[in-house]
Enzyme design. Structure first.
Site, PDB file in Angstrom:
ATOM      1  N   GLY B 104      -2.910   2.203  -4.159  1.00  0.00           N
ATOM      2  CA  GLY B 104      -2.760   0.805  -3.799  1.00  0.00           C
ATOM      3  C   GLY B 104      -3.750  -0.042  -4.564  1.00  0.00           C
ATOM      4  N   VAL B 109      -4.458   6.743  -1.954  1.00  0.00           N
ATOM      5  CA  VAL B 109      -4.216   7.317  -0.638  1.00  0.00           C
ATOM      6  C   VAL B 109      -3.814   8.782  -0.808  1.00  0.00           C
ATOM      7  CG1 VAL B 109      -2.990   7.059   1.529  1.00  0.00           C
ATOM      8  CG2 VAL B 109      -3.360   5.073   0.086  1.00  0.00           C
ATOM      9  N   LYS B 124      -7.403   7.097   2.953  1.00  0.00           N
ATOM     10  CA  LYS B 124      -7.432   6.024   1.964  1.00  0.00           C
ATOM     11  C   LYS B 124      -8.844   5.939   1.412  1.00  0.00           C
ATOM     12  CE  LYS B 124      -5.258   1.843   1.245  1.00  0.00           C
ATOM     13  NZ  LYS B 124      -4.262   0.969   1.775  1.00  0.00           N
ATOM     14  N   ASP B 216      -3.939  -9.818   5.008  1.00  0.00           N
ATOM     15  CA  ASP B 216      -3.193  -9.441   3.816  1.00  0.00           C
ATOM     16  C   ASP B 216      -1.863  -8.817   4.204  1.00  0.00           C
ATOM     17  OD1 ASP B 216      -2.670  -9.171   1.114  1.00  0.00           O
ATOM     18  OD2 ASP B 216      -3.735  -7.257   0.934  1.00  0.00           O
TER      19      ASP B 216
END
Lengths: 297, 1055
Positions: B104, B109, B124, B216
């Site tokens: 990401g 991840v 993550k 977000d």
């Protein structure tokens, strides 16, 4: 960069920016060319991603050489900081990022007990005030002169901004140096203190608090700067002038005065118990010694 | 307590004295900068100084400017370090990576296994620089704690946050499926789109209700599970990271505009700005309504195939959004106008034009429920007025619920939060800061959860007035809130002791979900309305007493409860009286006053029974078990246990995890003290499992169970497991309590004992020293704890032959224990036995016999005639008898010890080895080698059973058998056993008791000499020499053995 160093003439752009009548000042600086190259090199090593033409930097520097003090300022100049400020003033993206990362990021720690939302607001106002110009006026960061560290300059402005943002009552809270807190700082926190009975502890803090309030303003200010705000002896020497030992003596005197006041407060309450009085005073005194010692390092 | 003079004015009004306000005459920033640098002219400096001396504002500004950071070279941090990629099998904390899942904007991840809990997780890895790392971790941790309590079916559960090298990692629920972004790549029917978004919206709304903002939200952050469930993920993290990375976005910032394209391409700074609300681009703070905007951008994209606003740069994008210039839909979809309108409102440029909450947006999007249709039918009949009335009621209810929730401010307002923080820091304790971080995280999370549940219950109660459970839930929550308020009020006056115990304080704040999850059962009895104000006030005061008690300020707590008991005399409300009496009794118990404790606890029990308060009944029984245990009154124990078990069962074990874990712990401890190890183990294992399941792997309760299990393993002679368990517990407690917390002393003590049990004496001594230092630095010295440390150090000093060191330690420990626990307590018996052993080591066996006899008498008085706790003194007395030549008495004591051990632990318990071996020794001394051999072989079988053949026990059993064979004249049989024992004892890195090795060496020497037909004379002499040096190093303890060896050596040398 290294290729153009030899051919790069730094003196000329600097000189040309100065008014004609002041150019002679530069003649008086020993090894001016080498000094300027050194300043540029240090600045560029400090900020490798910032690209600012050396001539622009020299012209910016020239604007910050006060009349009659060119030589003095060049010697003590925080060149890397000035370079960064100059690049920020010309809106160089990586300079702006560096400013964010290396200056603004440290500001919240320096503002102490502000709420997080207020800190964010302070930072936002700082960005606007320092980095954004209006009309023909360049961004305010251009006025930073490189005589002290950039972080210091921004920190002071940040404090002022914070003071403007909060209401008057809150500002009292913000800048307050309540006698209680100073008293608490001075009150010992060692095991012996822990062994004191609660009433004795309170008596001690109470007496300290009163003693602080009746201390003359100058002595109180000095102790606050030193114990409360954490200014070192060296820094205090710069601010108070004179010799380091002179300042140390002033701190010691203020402290003695404070202890005297504490004794005056305590004595009537511990009339019968001279031993207890001395041991309480001894505790405060040793605490002051410890914190003095820490500051002198 | 209440009239205590506060050490700082709590009203917050600072004393200003003669300080002036900042005036126009305050020096310019440049001047102050120069002043700090000492660059002003003398005259100028003096005038600035004079100003500063009278201006607090300027002093403050100077303090903000003062600093020594050197900037040159700092820019190295501008380079982003690429995240290290992880390979399958790599470990991150306790997780084992199984493979990558995806990358990401903020990191990579991975899928990973959590071996401890046997589940798969998503890991993550977030990049962060070294300097920021700790701060980032702290912030993520705080957020994670809040998130962790937000258990919602549409939110990915966050399990854990930690650091791995330079990176911060998040361990999350592993959702197998695809991202919403992937799902949206092809057009979907609008109904399906709506279903998915409504689910995601519920997740977001739940977070909002808990006070969290996503910051977000976008399709790439939303996951679709295999079974169609929707999960929102990455809460708050993006916001945290972008704050770290630099300034909030500003479209007018040339730096950002210039680099927008590259940024959006790498996605490093901005993610995809298309989902950002316009006010965020202008640097405002994210809130629920900016999430709503992002949500609507994504929904628009999913419904119509295009994002609502277009722009090449951030500036254009921001302009389009602010002017509401919508791009035309890519495909024509037959979406109902209702939905279109709702999406458009959510996309309003001004936050105040959007829906006030996400919940409201969702309501507008949701398909009209059947009930609403009915209302419509009625409405058409009764006319427009009806609709308006319904609408008005709903509005009012929401407003009223908002007011209800605002009560939270009474307990945890930002101001109070700040005052508590200040109080913590003011204690000056080294761990104050860390303690504050943990405390505030926990209380924040608790407050957020309270807010969610209270809103829920208020709305539910409003919807259906006959919904009694909703009212009950609300009342239950309000009670907890008062408890929180009282706790935080006490925290405002935190002192060092309070700071030390802050984690226990917050651990006691639980039971919120209990308020919601027990609708079927009537919860605590509630007072009649007429009494309610007085009862509420009293409960508030009581909560303060509890907080004092948790912070181990028992006298303060008792003062509060005593006053309360007096106050309540006229008030006839039994449940409250029961609560107060319970706290009063518990404080007495904790304060080492078991007799008083017992009396008040029974009173509490009776009041609670009369008032039908099951919770207090259960708590009282649990405390009574413990008090009974410290009063050493075995006859009562079984009755108390039955009562406690029955009351917890009546309460429902899952409803009050706190009570259930406590029951397991109390029972395990009781059984252990009774010597019923099998049952103690059973209780500890059950408790551990329950505690991990309900409280997560990292709770103080879990640590308590690990310690308890460690104690049990020690008795079972499973030394390595013992050490492992105690280390685990210490680790958890260190993390939760902070590394300098005096509360860790008990954990260190257990770890040290475990080291000693493994013969790792140096490590044991180090650990005990750490514990002593912690205890000495503690604001209050606790005598029983300190005495335990003394006792244990003494034991080790004795084993190492330093009897002169051991004796004064024991002489200090004994009166401390006697005062704290009473003269017949097992702890006192332990000290007496240890003292007896010191005499034994010196060869003063008559004194050993006298002391152990006294110890046995005392333990009989407190624990009854059959107590297995008598085993140790019995064994020690047996040795003393044996060395004095009283073989018959020695055998009697040993058989008695064996009998009690077998009765309590069952036949064949591993710990009986320690009796079987001396029994063999007695047998040898009484010329019964065959009997000795049987004992030895029995011991050896036990070591096989618990796989401790390689331990000192195993070697001892072998030596024992070897000696027996030798006595039977079978040197050939003895030698291989003895050789094995010898090699086991002299393995490198195993510093055992030198006497044990010396003894084995000497028996081996004798066996070798008796080997027929040809004695191995050279090796026998060598072994005798080994025995001599080892026994010599045992000091006075080794003396009797040493004399024998030396005599043997002289005899053999003459041959």
């Amino acid at each position: 960069m290294s290729a153009d160093r030899k051919t790069d003439d730094l003196v000329t752009p600097l000189r040309e920016q100065l008014p004609r009548e002041r150019r002679a000042e530069l003649e008086a600086v020993d090894g001016l060319d080498a000094l300027l190259h050194k300043i540029v090199e240090v600045a560029r090593t400090g900020w490798p991603t910032v690209s600012l033409p050396a001539e622009d930097f020299m012209r910016h520097l020239a604007r910050h050489l006060p009349p009659g003090k060119a030589s003095e300022v060049l010697r003590i100049l925080h060149g890397a900081d000035l370079y960064l400020a100059c690049a920020c003033a010309s809106a160089d993206p990586s300079a702006l990022r560096a400013f964010e990362q290396n200056i603004l990021r440290h500001i919240p720690h320096r503002l102490g007990r502000l709420s997080p939302s207020l800190v964010d607001e302070v930072l936002q106002v700082l960005r606007e005030r320092l980095l954004v110009g209006s009309g023909n006026t360049p961004p305010r960061i251009a006025t930073y002169g490189g005589r002290g560290p950039l972080l210091t300059w921004v920190g002071i402005i940040a404090a002022r901004v914070a003071g403007e943002l909060v209401g008057q009552d809150e500002r009292h809270q913000l800048v307050a140096e309540p006698p209680e807190e100073l008293a608490q700082l001075l009150a010992p926190s060692d095991p012996e203190y822990a062994l004191l009975r609660e009433d004795a502890r309170q008596l001690l803090v109470e007496s300290l608090r009163k003693a602080v309030t009746v201390l003359p303003e100058q002595e109180r200010a000095l102790l606050r700067l030193h114990h409360f705000h954490g200014f070192t002896m060296d820094r205090l020497t710069l601010m108070y002038g004179g010799s380091r030992s002179g300042v140390a003596r002033r701190v010691a005197d203020a402290r003695r005065l404070l202890l005297e006041h504490v004794r005056m407060e305590l004595a009537p309450r511990l009339k019968q118990d001279q031993l207890a009085l001395e041991s309480l005073l001894g505790l405060v005194s040793s605490r002051l010694d410890i914190s003095l010692h820490g500051m002198l390092e | 307590m209440r009239d205590r003079v506060p050490t700082s004015t709590p009203s917050g009004e600072p004393e200003r004295g003669t300080e002036s306000l900042p005036t126009p005459s305050c020096p310019q920033e440049v001047t102050l900068t120069d002043f700090l640098a000492g660059l002003l002219s003398e005259e100028h400096r003096a005038s600035v100084l004079a100003h500063v001396e009278s201006c607090a504002d300027c002093r403050w500004a100077l303090a903000a400017g003062n600093g020594t950071e050197v900037l040159a070279g700092a820019s190295t941090s501008l380079e982003q370090t690429p995240a290290q990629s992880l390979r399958p099998g790599d470990r991150v904390s306790r997780y084992v990576v199984t493979g990558p899942l995806g990358a990401g904007a903020m990191g990579v991840v991975y899928a990973a296994d959590d071996p401890e809990l046997g589940r798969r997780v998503a890991l993550k890895m977030l990049r962060s620089e070294g300097r920021q790392q700790e701060e980032l971790r702290q912030r993520l941790l705080r957020e994670a704690q809040a998130l962790a309590r937000l258990a919602h079916p549409n939110v990915v559960t966050l399990y854990d946050v930690g650091t791995h090298g330079e990176a911060v990692f998040l361990a999350m629920e592993l959702v197998e499926g695809i991202t919403l972004a992937e799902w949206m790549r092809e057009p979907r029917p609008w109904r399906e789109v709506l279903r998915v978004f409504l689910e995601a919206g519920k997740g977001l709304a739940a977070a909002h209700a808990a006070g969290l903002v996503h910051r977000d939200f976008k399709p790439a952050n939303t996951l679709l599970g295999r079974h169609g469930r929707v999960f929102v993920t990455d809460f708050g993290i993006a916001g945290q990271l972008s704050q770290e990375d630099g300034a909030p976005l500003r479209e007018d910032d040339p730096a950002h505009v210039a680099s927008l394209k590259s940024l959006t391409r790498t996605g490093q700074l901005l993610g995809t700005p298309a989902y950002l609300a316009p006010e965020l681009m202008q640097g405002q703070r994210a809130d629920a309504r900016s999430d709503e905007f992002s949500f609507c951008v994504a929904l628009h994209e999913a419904l119509f195939g295009s994002r609502p606003f277009q722009g090449e740069t951030l500036k254009e994008l921001g302009q389009a959004a602010r002017q509401g210039r919508l791009s035309p839909p890519k495909r024509e979809v037959n979406v109902p106008t209702r939905i279109r309108r709702a999406v458009l409102r959510g996309l309003s440029a001004r936050p105040e034009d959007r829906f006030p909450t996400l919940q409201a947006l969702l309501a507008a999007l949701a398909p009209p429920p059947r009930r609403r249709m009915l209302t419509w039918g009625v409405a058409t009949a009764t006319g427009l007025l009806g609709i308006l009335a319904t609408y008005g009621v709903t509005q009012r209810r929401e407003a009223r619920c908002e007011q209800e929730v605002e009560k939270l401010a009474a307990a945890w307002s930002p101001e109070r939060r700040e005052r508590v923080r200040a109080a913590f820091i003011a204690t000056g304790m080294p761990y104050a800061n860390a303690a504050w971080e943990r405390l505030s995280g926990a209380v924040d999370a608790y407050a957020a959860q309270w807010r969610t549940l209270r809103t829920e219950s208020c709305l539910a109660a409003g919807r259906d007035a006959s919904d009694i459970t909703a009212w009950q839930t609300a009342a239950c929550l309000d009670t907890r809130l008062w408890q929180l308020a009282a706790t935080t009020e006490v925290l405002e006056k935190a002192d060092a002791l309070m700071v030390e115990n802050a984690p226990q304080l917050t651990a006691s704040l639980e039971g919120l979900t209990g308020c919601r999850d027990t609708p079927g059962l009537t919860s605590r009895p509630q007072p009649p309305d007429a009494l309610r104000p007085r009862v509420d006030t009293a409960r508030h005061t009581l909560a303060q007493a509890r907080a004092h008690s948790l912070a181990r300020r028992y006298p303060e707590s008792l003062a509060v409860t005593s006053a309360l008991l007096e106050d309540l005399k006229g008030l006839d409300y039994k449940p409250l009286a029961a609560e107060v009496l319970l706290t009063h009794g518990m404080s007495h118990g904790e304060n080492d006053k078991p007799k008083e404790a017992e009396e008040f606890l029974y009173q509490a029990l009776w009041a609670a029974e009369a008032g039908r308060d099951d919770e207090t009944v259960a708590r009282a029984w649990l405390e009574l078990i413990w008090v009974g245990e410290s009063l050493s009154r075995p006859a009562d124990a079984e009755k108390l246990v039955r009562h406690a078990q029955a009351s917890v069962e009546r309460l429902g074990p899952e409803r009050f995890p706190d009570i259930t874990t406590k029951l397991h712990l109390r029972l395990s401890s009781l059984r252990f003290q009774q010597g019923n190890i099998a049952e103690a183990e059973q209780e500890a294992l059950q408790g551990l499992e329950f505690s991990r399941r309900r409280g997560g792997p990292d709770s103080l309760r879990t640590a308590e169970f690990l310690h308890q299990l460690g104690k049990i393993r020690m008795v079972q002679r499973r030394g390595k497991e013992t050490l492992e368990l105690h280390l685990q517990a210490l680790d958890i407690r260190k993390r939760l309590l902070g590394p300098d917390n005096p509360g860790l002393v008990a954990s260190y003590d257990r770890v040290a004992s475990a080291y000693k049990g493994l013969g790792r004496n140096a490590e044991a001594i180090d650990t005990w020293r750490t514990a002593m230092a912690l205890q000495e630095a503690a604001p209050v010295t606790e005598n029983a704890v300190f005495a335990t440390l003394l006792l244990n150090l003494a034991g080790l000093s004795r084993v190492e032959g330093r009897l002169a060191e051991a004796r004064p330690l024991l002489e200090r420990a004994r009166p401390l224990f006697e005062a704290a626990r009473g003269p017949d307590h097992f702890n006192v018996v332990q000290v007496l036995t240890e003292q007896a052993m010191v005499y034994g080591d010196e060869g003063q066996h008559d004194k050993t016999i006298a002391l152990t006899t006294e110890a046995l008498e005392r333990i009989r008085r407190s624990m009854g005639p059959d107590t297995p706790r008598a085993t140790l003194p019995l064994k020690i007395r047996a040795y003393a008898h044996m060395y004095s030549g009283n073989h018959r008495e020695a055998r009697r004591d040993l058989l008695e010890a064996l009998k009690r051990m077998e009765a309590s632990q069952g036949p064949g318990a591993a710990s009986t080895i320690s009796v079987l071996l001396p029994l063999a020794e007695v047998a040898l001394k009484t010329q019964a080698p065959q009997e000795a051999l049987e004992y030895c072989e029995q011991a050896w079988k036990l070591t096989e059973k618990v796989q401790s053949q390689e331990s000192a026990d195993g070697a001892n059993a072998l030596t024992c058998a070897g000696e027996a064979h030798l006595a039977l004249g079978a040197a050939a049989k003895a030698i291989p056993l003895l050789e094995r024992a010898w090699s086991s004892l002299t393995q490198p890195g195993r510093p055992g008791d030198p006497l044990v090795a010396g003894n084995t060496a000497f028996v081996l020497a004798r066996a070798l000499m008796e080997k027929r037909p040809s004695p191995d004379r050279a090796r026998a002499l060598m072994m005798a020499e080994e025995a001599r040096t080892r026994l010599e190093s045992g000091g006075v303890r080794g003396r009797p053995g040493l004399l024998l060896v030396q005599a043997w050596q002289r005899r053999e040398a003459k041959r």
